[in-house]
Scaffold this active site. Structure first.
Site, PDB file in Angstrom:
ATOM      1  N   TYR A 269     -36.427 -22.686  38.560  1.00 30.56           N
ATOM      2  CA  TYR A 269     -36.089 -21.545  37.819  1.00 30.56           C
ATOM      3  C   TYR A 269     -36.888 -20.899  37.214  1.00 30.56           C
ATOM      4  O   TYR A 269     -37.335 -19.945  37.377  1.00 30.56           O
ATOM      5  CB  TYR A 269     -34.542 -22.011  37.314  1.00 30.56           C
ATOM      6  CG  TYR A 269     -33.969 -20.604  36.606  1.00 30.56           C
ATOM      7  CD1 TYR A 269     -33.203 -19.798  37.740  1.00 30.56           C
ATOM      8  CD2 TYR A 269     -34.244 -20.200  35.360  1.00 30.56           C
ATOM      9  CE1 TYR A 269     -32.720 -18.542  37.159  1.00 30.56           C
ATOM     10  CE2 TYR A 269     -33.596 -19.124  34.724  1.00 30.56           C
ATOM     11  CZ  TYR A 269     -32.660 -18.248  35.632  1.00 30.56           C
ATOM     12  OH  TYR A 269     -32.277 -17.150  35.358  1.00 30.56           O
TER      13      TYR A 269
ATOM     14  N   ARG B 255     -28.909 -23.781  21.619  1.00 28.41           N
ATOM     15  CA  ARG B 255     -30.078 -23.474  21.944  1.00 28.41           C
ATOM     16  C   ARG B 255     -30.473 -22.099  21.416  1.00 28.41           C
ATOM     17  O   ARG B 255     -31.712 -21.729  21.026  1.00 28.41           O
ATOM     18  CB  ARG B 255     -30.161 -23.125  23.303  1.00 28.41           C
ATOM     19  CG  ARG B 255     -31.319 -23.527  24.278  1.00 28.41           C
ATOM     20  CD  ARG B 255     -31.096 -23.970  25.542  1.00 28.41           C
ATOM     21  NE  ARG B 255     -30.904 -22.494  26.427  1.00 28.41           N
ATOM     22  CZ  ARG B 255     -31.075 -22.738  27.783  1.00 28.41           C
ATOM     23  NH1 ARG B 255     -31.412 -23.595  28.591  1.00 28.41           N
ATOM     24  NH2 ARG B 255     -30.287 -21.789  28.474  1.00 28.41           N
TER      25      ARG B 255
HETATM   26  N1  NAD Z   1     -26.345 -16.002  33.180  1.00 28.13           N
HETATM   27  C1  NAD Z   1     -27.469 -16.286  32.591  1.00 28.13           C
HETATM   28  O1  NAD Z   1     -27.572 -17.256  31.472  1.00 28.13           O
HETATM   29  C2  NAD Z   1     -28.778 -15.641  32.534  1.00 28.13           C
HETATM   30  C3  NAD Z   1     -29.768 -15.933  31.795  1.00 28.13           C
HETATM   31  C4  NAD Z   1     -31.072 -15.312  32.035  1.00 28.13           C
HETATM   32  C5  NAD Z   1     -31.211 -14.679  33.259  1.00 28.13           C
HETATM   33  N2  NAD Z   1     -30.472 -14.719  34.257  1.00 28.13           N
HETATM   34  C6  NAD Z   1     -30.525 -13.861  35.418  1.00 28.13           C
HETATM   35  O2  NAD Z   1     -29.660 -12.868  35.423  1.00 28.13           O
HETATM   36  C7  NAD Z   1     -29.175 -12.421  36.935  1.00 28.13           C
HETATM   37  C8  NAD Z   1     -27.880 -12.359  37.256  1.00 28.13           C
HETATM   38  O3  NAD Z   1     -27.258 -13.667  36.583  1.00 28.13           O
HETATM   39  P1  NAD Z   1     -25.965 -13.580  36.192  1.00 28.13           P
HETATM   40  O4  NAD Z   1     -25.536 -15.136  35.784  1.00 28.13           O
HETATM   41  O5  NAD Z   1     -25.448 -12.435  35.672  1.00 28.13           O
HETATM   42  O6  NAD Z   1     -25.012 -13.599  37.869  1.00 28.13           O
HETATM   43  P2  NAD Z   1     -24.197 -14.607  38.403  1.00 28.13           P
HETATM   44  O7  NAD Z   1     -25.193 -15.654  38.884  1.00 28.13           O
HETATM   45  O8  NAD Z   1     -22.981 -15.023  37.834  1.00 28.13           O
HETATM   46  O9  NAD Z   1     -24.051 -13.729  39.864  1.00 28.13           O
HETATM   47  C9  NAD Z   1     -24.915 -13.556  40.794  1.00 28.13           C
HETATM   48  C10 NAD Z   1     -24.522 -12.529  42.007  1.00 28.13           C
HETATM   49  O10 NAD Z   1     -25.599 -12.321  42.746  1.00 28.13           O
HETATM   50  C11 NAD Z   1     -25.065 -12.644  44.042  1.00 28.13           C
HETATM   51  N3  NAD Z   1     -26.316 -13.001  44.968  1.00 28.13           N
HETATM   52  C12 NAD Z   1     -26.716 -14.144  45.345  1.00 28.13           C
HETATM   53  N4  NAD Z   1     -27.488 -14.018  45.981  1.00 28.13           N
HETATM   54  C13 NAD Z   1     -27.663 -13.119  46.607  1.00 28.13           C
HETATM   55  C14 NAD Z   1     -28.268 -12.175  47.637  1.00 28.13           C
HETATM   56  N5  NAD Z   1     -29.208 -12.831  48.315  1.00 28.13           N
HETATM   57  N6  NAD Z   1     -28.285 -11.045  47.931  1.00 28.13           N
HETATM   58  C15 NAD Z   1     -27.306 -10.135  47.271  1.00 28.13           C
HETATM   59  N7  NAD Z   1     -26.524 -10.735  46.283  1.00 28.13           N
HETATM   60  C16 NAD Z   1     -26.691 -12.020  45.854  1.00 28.13           C
HETATM   61  C17 NAD Z   1     -23.903 -13.300  44.053  1.00 28.13           C
HETATM   62  O11 NAD Z   1     -23.057 -12.862  45.158  1.00 28.13           O
HETATM   63  C18 NAD Z   1     -23.358 -13.000  42.362  1.00 28.13           C
HETATM   64  O12 NAD Z   1     -22.455 -11.793  42.481  1.00 28.13           O
HETATM   65  C19 NAD Z   1     -29.948 -13.559  37.619  1.00 28.13           C
HETATM   66  O13 NAD Z   1     -31.353 -13.298  38.119  1.00 28.13           O
HETATM   67  C20 NAD Z   1     -30.189 -14.673  36.519  1.00 28.13           C
HETATM   68  O14 NAD Z   1     -31.223 -15.618  36.852  1.00 28.13           O
HETATM   69  C21 NAD Z   1     -28.945 -15.028  34.083  1.00 28.13           C
END
Ligand code: NAD
Length: 245
Positions: free
Chosen positions: A147, A205
């Site tokens: 990641y 964290r």
């Molecule tokens: N949640 C956290 O703590 C966090 C922290 C830092 C960064 N992020 C980043 O934020 C972004 C969103 O994370 P989140 O936790 O809000 O969302 P999530 O993981 O809850 O949801 C992800 C969404 O992406 C969609 N998805 C997955 N693969 C896909 C594809 N190939 N094409 C189109 N859609 C697709 C899924 O259907 C889902 O609706 C990600 O890039 C994640 O790495 C999240």
């Protein structure tokens, strides 16, 4: 109405940060096209905000992304949030898992930008926002080997796009969240050996002693998508409650 009449494409809009950001963009007057692979969840988003257009799209599928970009006349802002969290060190990461994370986290950004940036070039302006992570080249988080590697790659991607297209009126910025309370985070906690302890560890964290809400990430996204940030490009905008202080 900070985004009045801007045409904005949001990926991963069915839940979490993407969903919340799509709603905030629409509230600020943007014409939003919300995309995701999960069409049922996109329909729920549409029920909440009828002004948002929804489109099923797998951002890792070149044919689908090409077809999607062909169907669009112009785009002012691309907000790319597709991402997947693999749990473990390098020893837990098989070749297949390595390539899967690269595909979802990095190749999806390549496809979306590669197919949409020509539309921005033809209108001599554009704005790309990539959701990276504080767990990247900024900090190493335990058990986030692939990641953090992919998000570090995205940080390089953001700088490269910003540098290559700055003279053509295109900006590119990264949002680097700490831990955000989203459905996939809830799943990660539920799947932990000791979910109660996992939750405490995630919260501790961050120096503020809490998680971010998706709306707090959406606020930064609205600023970056708007003309208020017109002099801002190539930035890593960390929103992490003091995790990486
Ligand atoms: N949640 C956290 O703590 C966090 C922290 C830092 C960064 N992020 C980043 O934020 C972004 C969103 O994370 P989140 O936790 O809000 O969302 P999530 O993981 O809850 O949801 C992800 C969404 O992406 C969609 N998805 C997955 N693969 C896909 C594809 N190939 N094409 C189109 N859609 C697709 C899924 O259907 C889902 O609706 C990600 O890039 C994640 O790495 C999240």
């Amino acid at each position: 109405m900070r985004l009045k009449d801007k045409k904005i494409i949001v990926t991963a809009a069915a839940q979490g940060i993407g969903r919340s950001t799509a709603l905030s963009f629409a509230k600020e007057g943007a014409n939003v096209i919300a995309t995701d692979i999960n069409f049922d969840k996109l329909k729920e988003l549409k029920e909440e905000e009828n002004n948002i257009q929804i489109q099923k799209l797998d951002s890792t599928d070149a044919d689908q992304v090409k077809k999607f970009s062909d169907s669009i006349d112009k785009v002012d802002v691309l907000f790319h949030a597709v991402g997947f969290v693999h749990n473990g060190t390098i020893l837990d990461c098989s070749s297949e898992e390595f390539h899967n994370s690269m595909n979802i986290n990095v190749y999806s950004a390549y496809l979306m930008v590669n197919f949409l940036i020509p539309k921005m070039l033809s209108s001599k302006k554009g704005n790309i926002i990539i959701v990276s992570s504080a767990a990247s080249s900024v900090t190493g988080a335990p058990n986030r080997f692939i990641y953090g590697t992919t998000k570090g790659a995205l940080n390089g991607f953001i700088k490269a796009i910003a540098a290559d297209f700055i003279k053509q009126g295109i900006r590119c910025n990264g949002i680097l969240p700490g831990t955000v309370q989203t459905p996939s985070w809830e799943e990660r906690v539920a799947q932990a050996e000791d979910p109660k302890q996992a939750k405490i560890d995630f919260i501790n964290r961050q120096a503020m002693g809490r998680l971010a809400q998706p709306e707090e990430i959406a606020s930064m996204a609205v600023y970056l998508a708007s003309d208020e940030s017109s002099f801002v490009t190539g930035g890593f905008h960390i929103i992490d409650g003091g995790w990486t202080l």
